[in-house]
Design an enzyme around this catalytic site. Sequence first.
Site, PDB file in Angstrom:
ATOM      1  N   PHE A   1      -3.763   4.630  -3.123  1.00  0.00           N
ATOM      2  CA  PHE A   1      -3.066   5.180  -4.297  1.00  0.00           C
ATOM      3  C   PHE A   1      -2.920   4.138  -5.397  1.00  0.00           C
ATOM      4  CE2 PHE A   1       1.326   3.819  -5.107  1.00  0.00           C
ATOM      5  CZ  PHE A   1       1.534   2.940  -4.056  1.00  0.00           C
ATOM      6  N   LYS A   2      -3.031   2.857  -5.048  1.00  0.00           N
ATOM      7  CA  LYS A   2      -2.864   1.799  -6.056  1.00  0.00           C
ATOM      8  C   LYS A   2      -3.908   1.898  -7.172  1.00  0.00           C
ATOM      9  CE  LYS A   2      -0.397  -1.364  -3.057  1.00  0.00           C
ATOM     10  NZ  LYS A   2      -0.275  -0.523  -1.830  1.00  0.00           N
TER      11      LYS A   2
END
Length: 466
Positions: free
Chosen positions: A111-112
């Site tokens: 998700f980063k």
Amino acid sequence: MTSTLRYVSTRGKAPRLGFNDTLLAGLASDGGLYVPESWPSVRHAASELPFAERAAQIIAPFVGDEIAKSDLEAMCRAAYSTFRDPHVAPLRELGDNRWLLELFHGPTLAFKDIALQLVGRLFDHVLTARGERITVVGATSGDTGSAAIDGVKNCANVSMVILYPKGRISEVQRRQMTTVQSPNVHTVAIDGSFDDCQDLVKAMFNDRAFRDQHKLAAVNSINWARVLAQVVYYFTAIEQLGAADSAPVSFSVPTGNFGNVLSGWIARRIGANVGHLIVGSNANDILTRFFETQTMSATGVVPTLSPSMDIQVSSNFERLLFEMNDRDGDATAAQLTRFRESKRLSVDASTFGRWIRPVFRGQRCSDAETLAKIAAVHRDYGVLVDPHTAVGLVATEACAEPGEPVITLATAHPAKFADAVKKATGVVPELPAHLADLFERPERTELLPNDIAAVQRFVAGAVASR
Ligand SMILES: *Cc1c(COP(=O)(O)O)cnc(C)c1O
């Protein structure tokens, strides 16, 4: 007259900054974290919009007039065109009133990417306008390094040096970093542990002459722009469900540094129809214990199957603490000083009742429960989830009220943690097509001893070679 939102430090002693300086500063000069001086309000979109367009709308009031709207829109479009799914962050139904929000369709499968694909472009835009260059140095135990590298690999004004502990990250994680061939990106295997890598980075920042000469910067999870970019998908998820005007939607967030779930709190604060925020922890359960006892007490870090959440103290919690102290920076700084000394931080009943109880729920999850959840989701729905996502699902099950709609954030692609997924299900999850030849690509990395002089020599050479 033009107006622009300013940012203040949670410890009250640093100068107020506009968005661009906040972006580049990372940590405030008083050791605090930057937050907006006031919270703008953002409405839900009347109908679903392309993710990039929605991102620009939500982010714009936080940027003010420091970046032209058309430039911000172009950067959002470029950032999110790197995602493999047209929705960028699609929802997947997983039973009655339960959904997964898949945040892992970016270049490095975690998700980063959602924040770092945009932050890399913001950095380059601001630096180009100013005619400046910076050198980002960082230490990684896995996910952050590859997402940060991918975010800046095409940035003309950013050099990046990422340190990782030799032999202590997975082969997929290492190859995602070392196979990037951009000349501005450098990876260094340190003969030591992740803590050694972090200490080397700290030592470089503490060497004032070195820091100034090479214009060192960081893109760690306390960077305001990262937190801001993550606010977007809380809005778009509710809009995808068509739930902007129905019952509030709760989110379950596998949590480490409290960055992701803080973004959910901000989304709720500025107008998203968010109900509860469920905080999932692995055996490193300081937050779960805080929600149970109103006291935060730090212990050692235990390695688990969800390594990106193996964190002792969640640094972004400071931003919530500042709100809980009614934005009193002196009080926040004093509380954090006491916490550093005593390893304990208690919140009184009325503060807890006002800020925490109505919003937050928390649940810890052991490695055995994580594996059992991965197996159960595969059996019941034919879906493979990674261990971090599984922690979120365990927390959802423990904390959701009957009939409460809950979206669990899926923070990594299962193929990124293939060993745990295979152990739970017997199935080896496949890497997406763009990484299918990852194991054939040439690697480029440097091996250095755990020695600050050697690392500084390497950084200086890397900066000079560009
Ligand atoms: C970084 C990370 C987390 C933790 O997110 P925080 O913002 O630090 O709370 C959870 N899952 C994965 C896969 C991550 O990479």
